[in-house]
Design a protein around this motif. Structure first.
Motif, mmCIF file in Angstrom:
data_model
loop_
_atom_site.group_PDB
_atom_site.id
_atom_site.type_symbol
_atom_site.label_atom_id
_atom_site.label_comp_id
_atom_site.label_asym_id
_atom_site.label_seq_id
_atom_site.Cartn_x
_atom_site.Cartn_y
_atom_site.Cartn_z
ATOM 1 N N ASP A 10 0.843 -1.189 0.000
ATOM 2 C CA ASP A 10 0.000 0.000 0.000
ATOM 3 C C ASP A 10 0.880 1.242 0.000
ATOM 4 O O ASP A 10 1.908 1.292 0.694
ATOM 5 C CB ASP A 10 -0.901 0.033 1.232
ATOM 6 C CG ASP A 10 -1.993 -1.029 1.198
ATOM 7 O OD1 ASP A 10 -2.841 -0.961 0.295
ATOM 8 O OD2 ASP A 10 -1.982 -1.918 2.075
ATOM 9 N N PHE A 11 0.475 2.252 -0.781
ATOM 10 C CA PHE A 11 1.161 3.541 -0.733
ATOM 11 C C PHE A 11 0.640 4.323 0.466
ATOM 12 O O PHE A 11 -0.566 4.366 0.718
ATOM 13 C CB PHE A 11 0.921 4.327 -2.020
ATOM 14 C CG PHE A 11 1.506 3.672 -3.236
ATOM 15 C CD1 PHE A 11 2.872 3.605 -3.422
ATOM 16 C CD2 PHE A 11 0.682 3.109 -4.198
ATOM 17 C CE1 PHE A 11 3.423 2.993 -4.539
ATOM 18 C CE2 PHE A 11 1.206 2.497 -5.324
ATOM 19 C CZ PHE A 11 2.584 2.439 -5.494
ATOM 20 N N ALA A 12 1.552 4.950 1.194
ATOM 21 C CA ALA A 12 1.185 5.752 2.359
ATOM 22 C C ALA A 12 1.715 7.163 2.141
ATOM 23 O O ALA A 12 2.881 7.449 2.430
ATOM 24 C CB ALA A 12 1.752 5.138 3.631
ATOM 25 N N GLY A 13 0.872 8.024 1.581
ATOM 26 C CA GLY A 13 1.329 9.352 1.232
ATOM 27 C C GLY A 13 2.271 9.310 0.039
ATOM 28 O O GLY A 13 2.281 8.347 -0.733
ATOM 29 N N ASP A 14 3.087 10.333 -0.107
ATOM 30 C CA ASP A 14 3.980 10.450 -1.268
ATOM 31 C C ASP A 14 5.344 9.812 -1.051
ATOM 32 O O ASP A 14 6.105 9.657 -2.006
ATOM 33 C CB ASP A 14 4.194 11.932 -1.618
ATOM 34 C CG ASP A 14 2.913 12.615 -2.047
ATOM 35 O OD1 ASP A 14 2.049 11.924 -2.619
ATOM 36 O OD2 ASP A 14 2.783 13.837 -1.795
ATOM 37 N N ASN A 63 12.535 9.016 -1.481
ATOM 38 C CA ASN A 63 12.469 10.376 -2.023
ATOM 39 C C ASN A 63 11.863 10.296 -3.418
ATOM 40 O O ASN A 63 12.510 9.807 -4.350
ATOM 41 C CB ASN A 63 13.871 10.982 -2.092
ATOM 42 C CG ASN A 63 13.866 12.425 -2.565
ATOM 43 O OD1 ASN A 63 12.906 12.898 -3.172
ATOM 44 N ND2 ASN A 63 14.961 13.130 -2.306
ATOM 45 N N PRO A 64 10.629 10.767 -3.601
ATOM 46 C CA PRO A 64 9.963 10.641 -4.896
ATOM 47 C C PRO A 64 10.615 11.463 -6.000
ATOM 48 O O PRO A 64 10.317 11.261 -7.190
ATOM 49 C CB PRO A 64 8.531 11.112 -4.614
ATOM 50 C CG PRO A 64 8.642 11.986 -3.413
ATOM 51 C CD PRO A 64 9.760 11.422 -2.593
ATOM 52 N N SER A 69 7.407 6.081 -7.049
ATOM 53 C CA SER A 69 6.773 5.060 -6.215
ATOM 54 C C SER A 69 6.585 3.762 -6.976
ATOM 55 O O SER A 69 6.752 2.671 -6.421
ATOM 56 C CB SER A 69 5.429 5.575 -5.695
ATOM 57 O OG SER A 69 4.584 5.938 -6.779
ATOM 58 N N GLN A 70 6.260 3.849 -8.279
ATOM 59 C CA GLN A 70 6.034 2.640 -9.062
ATOM 60 C C GLN A 70 7.332 1.873 -9.307
ATOM 61 O O GLN A 70 7.366 0.649 -9.226
ATOM 62 C CB GLN A 70 5.381 2.982 -10.406
ATOM 63 C CG GLN A 70 4.917 1.751 -11.196
ATOM 64 C CD GLN A 70 3.940 0.886 -10.414
ATOM 65 O OE1 GLN A 70 2.915 1.381 -9.939
ATOM 66 N NE2 GLN A 70 4.247 -0.394 -10.270
#
Length: 293
Positions: A10-14, A63-64, A69-70
């Protein structure tokens, strides 16, 4: 032969990805979480800021602006697949001895001080834990607790807190106890508590709700970094195997004095731990691993 749980991401924020291997604590899930997070550290992925393993999950911060994220999720899925084979989960770890003064007057005084928050105000924490596990003889309980090695499944809550889960025991043999009805406002540094099936050593004076059964003579946190066994200020490393050695009052205070003088040396031994062998052989494998320690 062994089917490991499938991980949910699951993504949690950025900046975070949360990976849940299981919603229930099980050593197989923890072995997988440790193997994956160890592999992540080895890869030194650009943009990966922090890696936090837990009992049956792990969290990564990134760090995006450096890694998407992907792309990071693709890395995690790839590693997850390789670590779904229990034969791939081996750990280079260590056994650590914790000299333990059981049923000591320090933790007994805290039992009395916070009796109003306890399920059974008429009993000390130690006596309550004995009762919960069907023991009437103090020596028999200490033997049961100290003869069981404990696997460090995670480190956290208060920095340096070690979460110890029993190794080589059946469900019927695991020592367990409920937490306080209402947490204590203070717990002494180095107190050893039992909550559910987990042991924890309190690294500093702090609130807490685990039942107190004794005191560790050695620190598990040292802000002055006087001991090489304490990496980044803390003793516990996920994957450690800890054994509590019973000591009396005189030895407790002698070790405390040696610690204060900076002359104490932790007793440790490096070992290779095989989750596959553990899941196959259980208590027999642990007995072989601990032989001579």
């Amino acid at each position: 032969m062994f089917t490991l749980p499938e991980t949910r991401f699951d993504f949690a924020g950025d900046e975070y990805i949360y990976a849940e291997i299981s919603r229930e604590m099980g050593l197989a899930s923890n072995f997988k979480a440790l193997a994956i997070t160890n592999e992540l550290r080895k890869r030194n992925i650009p943009g990966l800021i922090d890696i936090c393993p837990a009992n049956a999950s792990y969290l990564v911060r990134f760090n995006p602006e450096i890694i998407s994220s992907q792309d990071l999720l693709d890395y995690l899925i790839e590693i997850d697949i390789t670590k779904s084979n229990v034969a791939e989960l081996n750990l280079s770890t260590r056994i650590v001895e914790i000299p333990t003064w059981y049923d000591d007057p320090i933790t007994r005084s805290y039992s009395e001080r916070f009796a109003s928050r306890h399920q059974h105000p008429g009993l000390s924490d130690f006596d309550f834990v004995m009762k919960c596990n069907g023991f009437t003889d103090k020596a028999a309980f200490i033997q049961a607790h100290s003869s069981t090695p404990y696997f460090i499944t995670m480190v956290g809550y208060i920095p340096g807190t070690s979460w110890e889960f029993p190794l080589g025991t059946t469900n019927e043999e695991i020592l367990q106890a409920p937490k306080y009805l209402s947490p204590r406002s203070k717990t002494p540094n180095r107190a050893i508590g039992l909550g559910g099936a987990f042991n924890a050593i309190y690294p500093v004076d702090s609130p807490g709700s685990y039942q107190l059964i004794g005191m560790s003579a050695v620190p598990v946190y040292d802000k002055e970094r006087r001991y090489p066994e304490l990496c980044d200020y803390v003793l516990a490393k996920p994957g450690d195997i800890w054994r509590h050695r019973p000591i009396d009052e005189a030895e407790y205070w002698q070790i405390v004095a040696d610690v204060e003088k900076g002359t104490y040396t932790y007793r440790t031994r490096d070992v290779e731990f095989s989750p596959k062998e553990y899941l196959l052989r259980g208590k027999a494998y642990i007995a072989l691993l601990m032989e001579g320690f």
